[in-house]
Enzyme design. Structure first.
Site, short mmCIF file in Angstrom:
data_model
loop_
_atom_site.label_atom_id
_atom_site.label_comp_id
_atom_site.label_asym_id
_atom_site.label_seq_id
_atom_site.Cartn_x
_atom_site.Cartn_y
_atom_site.Cartn_z
N GLU A 200 0.83 -1.19 0.00
CA GLU A 200 0.00 0.00 0.00
C GLU A 200 0.87 1.25 0.00
O GLU A 200 2.04 1.21 0.40
CB GLU A 200 -0.89 0.05 1.25
CG GLU A 200 -1.96 -1.01 1.32
CD GLU A 200 -2.77 -0.91 2.59
OE1 GLU A 200 -3.87 -1.47 2.62
OE2 GLU A 200 -2.30 -0.27 3.57
N LYS A 237 0.47 -0.35 20.47
CA LYS A 237 -0.26 0.73 21.12
C LYS A 237 0.16 0.89 22.59
O LYS A 237 0.35 -0.11 23.29
CB LYS A 237 -1.76 0.45 21.04
CG LYS A 237 -2.27 0.31 19.61
CD LYS A 237 -3.68 -0.25 19.57
CE LYS A 237 -4.13 -0.54 18.15
NZ LYS A 237 -5.45 -1.21 18.11
N ARG A 292 -11.97 -9.80 17.24
CA ARG A 292 -11.88 -10.16 18.65
C ARG A 292 -12.13 -8.93 19.50
O ARG A 292 -12.25 -7.83 18.98
CB ARG A 292 -10.48 -10.71 18.97
CG ARG A 292 -9.38 -9.73 18.53
CD ARG A 292 -8.00 -10.14 18.98
NE ARG A 292 -6.96 -9.39 18.31
CZ ARG A 292 -6.57 -8.15 18.59
NH1 ARG A 292 -7.18 -7.49 19.55
NH2 ARG A 292 -5.60 -7.56 17.92
N ARG A 338 -1.53 1.52 28.89
CA ARG A 338 -1.04 0.15 29.11
C ARG A 338 0.22 0.21 29.96
O ARG A 338 1.16 0.94 29.64
CB ARG A 338 -0.73 -0.53 27.78
CG ARG A 338 -1.91 -0.60 26.83
CD ARG A 338 -1.60 -1.48 25.62
NE ARG A 338 -2.63 -1.36 24.60
CZ ARG A 338 -2.74 -2.18 23.57
NH1 ARG A 338 -1.86 -3.17 23.41
NH2 ARG A 338 -3.71 -2.02 22.67
#
Length: 449
Positions: A200, A237, A292, A338
């Site tokens: 891409e 992330k 998910r 996180r």
């Protein structure tokens, strides 16, 4: 509703599923490796079954052992959580053949959407914007060069079966394209057993924005707004928030509509996430769809008031959503950080070991999703994430202040964690102003922060 659910996962997501099941009066079975014998999910589940040694390949990825445990414990359904077998079409198919409900989409949807080249073609046919790129798998170096030159550098090479930041390379010229093409194929073969790749146009200065969708088995589909996941390191992330500071109401509506179109085109059922690239001039393109529950699902729960795990279970049990798009109301702002057992000052090296002291933050608008406690030994065999701090506020500025305060109260001793680094991000002026993209963290590190 199900009588008993087996949880084919570990750590905080296993604990999260147990809590949802308790609220639904559903009994739980947790499968675990020898390394996880003393974890909270094992202690809090109604039943538990050891399925092997610490290595994931000998335990959490062993379909035969998980199915055996499910049959021995006479469960109605299996919740895969995220990671491990959560997006494994064969696992979903075997569950179905054993008359055990897989809590997620069916095997055909997982296979079709999991192949990113097929998913891209499906979205393009449905009218969902896709990034300019190859129409199918790129078979050889010559074809790759032709496509890259036609698109114009830089381009991004992606494994069709990729995930978790693996099987991805960026090329800026012919030489790097050739090298990256072969490296990406090899990495994809090693990681996923599938060396198919596609190409891409690489969008620079982009944001990573994803839309949460829910689709039941009666044709009802809704989206629950967006999550901005642009704060990343090496495509992993670190911080997510909802709503995105980059979207206005018009763009939010357009992306939500595109996400629903993507779900309908894929004949999707259960919870899923449609991920988009957002350019600096507010053009968005389909990136991929995750079949998910996402690690960052709590930020959506906080701003919508909808428990996504409970909804997953309800949908799998054949229940209708019971609400429409007009019923979805976004309230306030939420941020998730996180917390990883890593040493930022040592290139984020994993830091397994024993937690000698653990004191999570509290107060209004603060939520902790974690399986860690004082005396818990973090094993070296799995992902380094040990906790998620989720905060909610009336607006983004209150949310940031609350997150800063909560992180400063989060005490974990005995191991290194990413808490100090997360605080650095949260105090950055550009982050506070909502001016960031997926290169934000890498630029911080390059600047020596």
């Amino acid at each position: 509703m199900f009588n008993k659910i087996l949880i084919a996962n570990r750590g905080e997501i296993a604990l999260r599923i147990i809590r949802a099941c308790k609220e639904l009066n559903v009994r739980t079975v947790v499968v675990y490796s020898q390394a996880d014998e003393d974890t909270l999910p094992v202690q809090l589940a109604d039943e538990h079954v050891c399925i092997g040694p610490p290595a994931s390949s000998d335990s959490y990825l062993r379909i035969d052992r998980i199915i055996s445990a499910a049959e021995i414990c006479d469960v109605d359904a299996i919740h895969p959580g995220y990671g491990f077998l959560a997006e494994n079409a064969r696992f979903a198919e075997i569950c179905n053949s054993c008359q055990i409900k897989f809590i997620g989409p069916d095997a055909a949807s997982i296979a079709a959407i999991g192949d990113k080249a097929i998913a891209r073609s499906t979205m393009k046919a449905a009218g969902v914007p896709v990034t300019p790129g190859s129409d199918s798998i790129v078979e050889d170096e010559k074809a790759a060069l032709a496509i890259a030159r036609d698109l114009g550098y830089p381009v991004i090479i992606k494994a069709t079966a990729g995930g978790g930041g693996r099987g991805i390379r960026v090329a800026h010229n012919d030489a790097s394209l050739v090298q990256s093409f072969h490296a990406c194929r090899q990495e994809a073969e090693n990681a996923f057993g599938n060396n198919g790749i596609y190409i891409e146009k690489f969008i620079e200065k982009m944001r990573h924005v994803e839309i949460q969708i829910l689709a039941d088995e009666h044709g009802n589909v809704v989206h629950l707004g967006e999550r901005d996941c642009s704060i990343q390191r090496r495509r992993q992330k670190l911080i997510e928030e909802s709503p995105s500071p980059a979207l206005d109401d018009k763009l939010r509506k357009a992306m939500g509509k595109a996400a629903i179109t993507a779900a309908v085109a894929s004949n999707y059922k259960n919870a899923g996430t449609v991920e988009f690239i957002l350019t600096a001039d507010n053009q968005f393109y389909f990136m991929e769809m995750n079949t998910r529950i996402q690690v960052e699902h709590p930020v959506t729960e906080e701003v919508t008031g909808i428990d996504l795990i409970i909804e997953q279970i309800r949908i799998a049990a054949g229940e209708e959503l019971g609400y429409s798009q007009n019923d979805i109301k976004m309230q306030g702002h939420a941020i998730e950080v996180r917390i990883n057992a890593e040493a930022p000052d040592r290139n984020f090296a994993p830091c397994p070991g024993t937690v000698t002291f653990y004191h999570p933050p509290g107060g209004g608008g603060v939520r902790i999703d974690s399986h860690v406690y004082s005396g818990y030994t973090i094993p070296p065999h799995y992902d380094s994430m040990i906790s998620k701090l989720i905060v909610h506020g009336r607006d983004r500025q209150e949310c940031i202040k609350r997150c800063q305060r909560a992180l400063s109260e989060y005490l974990i001793e005995g191991i290194d964690t990413t808490i100090p680094f997360a605080l650095q991000i949260l105090y950055k002026k550009d982050f506070i102003n909502g001016v960031y993209d997926t290169d934000f963290v890498e630029q911080m590190l390059a600047d020596g922060v």
